[in-house]
Design an enzyme around this catalytic site. Structure first.
Site, PDB file in Angstrom:
ATOM      1  N   SER A  56     -18.248 -48.123 -35.949  1.00  0.00           N
ATOM      2  CA  SER A  56     -18.837 -49.341 -35.412  1.00  0.00           C
ATOM      3  C   SER A  56     -17.848 -50.503 -35.525  1.00  0.00           C
ATOM      4  O   SER A  56     -16.725 -50.413 -35.035  1.00  0.00           O
ATOM      5  CB  SER A  56     -20.154 -49.624 -36.143  1.00  0.00           C
ATOM      6  OG  SER A  56     -20.941 -50.542 -35.432  1.00  0.00           O
ATOM      7  N   ASP A 170     -23.856 -45.408 -31.644  1.00  0.00           N
ATOM      8  CA  ASP A 170     -23.200 -45.880 -32.867  1.00  0.00           C
ATOM      9  C   ASP A 170     -22.945 -44.753 -33.868  1.00  0.00           C
ATOM     10  O   ASP A 170     -23.837 -43.975 -34.201  1.00  0.00           O
ATOM     11  CB  ASP A 170     -24.102 -46.935 -33.510  1.00  0.00           C
ATOM     12  CG  ASP A 170     -23.374 -47.820 -34.506  1.00  0.00           C
ATOM     13  OD1 ASP A 170     -22.444 -47.328 -35.169  1.00  0.00           O
ATOM     14  OD2 ASP A 170     -23.742 -48.998 -34.620  1.00  0.00           O
TER      15      ASP A 170
END
Length: 336
Positions: A56, A170
């Site tokens: 991320s 993610d």
């Protein structure tokens, strides 16, 4: 007369071989600017990671470092205001996410680098998640922007990224602090940065014998509820306050939290439990835990605070970092 020749052997000192240092940068949205501070703090100690793996926002900072663009990224984010952050948010209530993400990643690519991963100046990898199978996807080559965007695609906020027949979200869903990915890249020492270690009070992330992990406070950390209202607050705390621009969405003060606030908080709890299980099974050699629990998910304009927290976290355990890296170098001295 016999002559005896004495051979003189020259003894050459063998210098310790420098260990290959890997850095695993965890997820954390706006808290992620603390990664910049961690890298600055390590540089002050003369420690420059050779390999970096990111998840991320950790993929964003890690890519910048791998391409020697960290200073440029830091200069940019230190100048953020809340209006600048809002200006990067192309709000589009499309399928899969509330913002499109094109604008922010277009700007990020100019700061981080728009090239292939294998063209970076240091080995780099990012982790994403296959939305349907739940498998980890490791990006170690290919388009850098594509890899970073996939790793950052926060479910419900940014739309999934398509790669062939896969839809990627993610990496924090499966590997919030990618120690395993970093170790798989052939390093001797793994330094992990956990941005959420202080979030829910005392969390034992490592086995007791792993003294390299920063000791966490025994006092339960209570996040101060904040009353948020108005359109800009949507971006200040979007994960917690996204359901309406006229309501207060903090779980600490709302009797009826919005749908996305509930989803976000639930995902955070699951992520924390999953992270602890993974770190227990595959602990890093050094764990750095910046105190950024009070920085909201989308408060990217608080970069100066995040960076300072990262630098301080390194300073707090600098003696452990030096000892462990020094010991690793000694272990690699060949015997003669």
């Amino acid at each position: 007369m016999a002559l005896t020749t004495k051979s003189n052997k020259t003894t050459t000192a063998v210098l310790p071989k420098k260990p290959v240092i890997g850095l695993a940068l965890g997820s954390g949205a706006a808290k992620g600017w603390a990664h910049i501070g961690v890298l600055n703090g390590l540089a002050k100690l003369g420690v420059y990671p050779d390999v970096v793996a990111g998840c991320s926002v950790g993929a964003v900072v890690g890519a910048a470092y791998a391409n020697d663009n960290l200073a440029d990224l830091e200069h940019w984010v230190r100048g953020f205001s809340s209006w600048d952050v809002f200006g990067l948010m192309d709000l589009r209530w499309r399928k899969g996410g509330i913002i499109n993400g094109e604008k922010v990643f277009e700007v990020l690519s100019t700061r981080v680098g728009n090239l292939k991963i294998e063209e970076l100046k240091r080995p780099f990898a990012a982790v994403a998640t296959d939305l349907y199978s739940g498998r980890e996807i490791w990006f170690k080559e290919g388009n850098l922007r594509h890899a970073v965007r996939a790793s950052c695609s926060m479910p419900g906020f940014l739309p999934p990224v398509q790669q062939d027949d896969l839809w990627l979200v993610d990496g924090a869903v499966v590997n919030p602090v990618p120690v395993s990915l970093c170790r798989a890249m052939g390093v001797d020492v793994v330094i992990a940065v956990d941005l959420n270690g202080h979030r829910r009070g005392q969390m034992q992330l490592m086995p007791a014998q792993m003294v390299s992990c920063e000791a966490e406070t025994s006092q339960t950390v209570t996040e101060k509820p904040q009353l948020e209202s108005g359109f800009m607050d949507l971006w200040g705390k979007s994960k917690d306050y996204i359901a309406s621009i006229t309501e207060q969405f903090s779980l600490g003060i709302s009797h009826h939290p919005g749908m996305l606030a509930v989803m976000s908080q639930s995902m955070d709890i699951l992520e924390q439990r999953h992270k602890r299980a993974r770190l227990m099974g595959d602990p890093p050699d050094i764990c750095i835990v910046p105190q950024v629990f009070d920085i909201g998910t989308m408060e990217f304009h608080r970069a100066a605070e995040s960076i300072a927290a990262g630098e301080q976290a390194v300073a707090d355990i600098s003696h452990l970092i030096k000892a462990i890296i020094g010991a690793s170098a000694d272990d690699k001295v060949p015997t003669r």
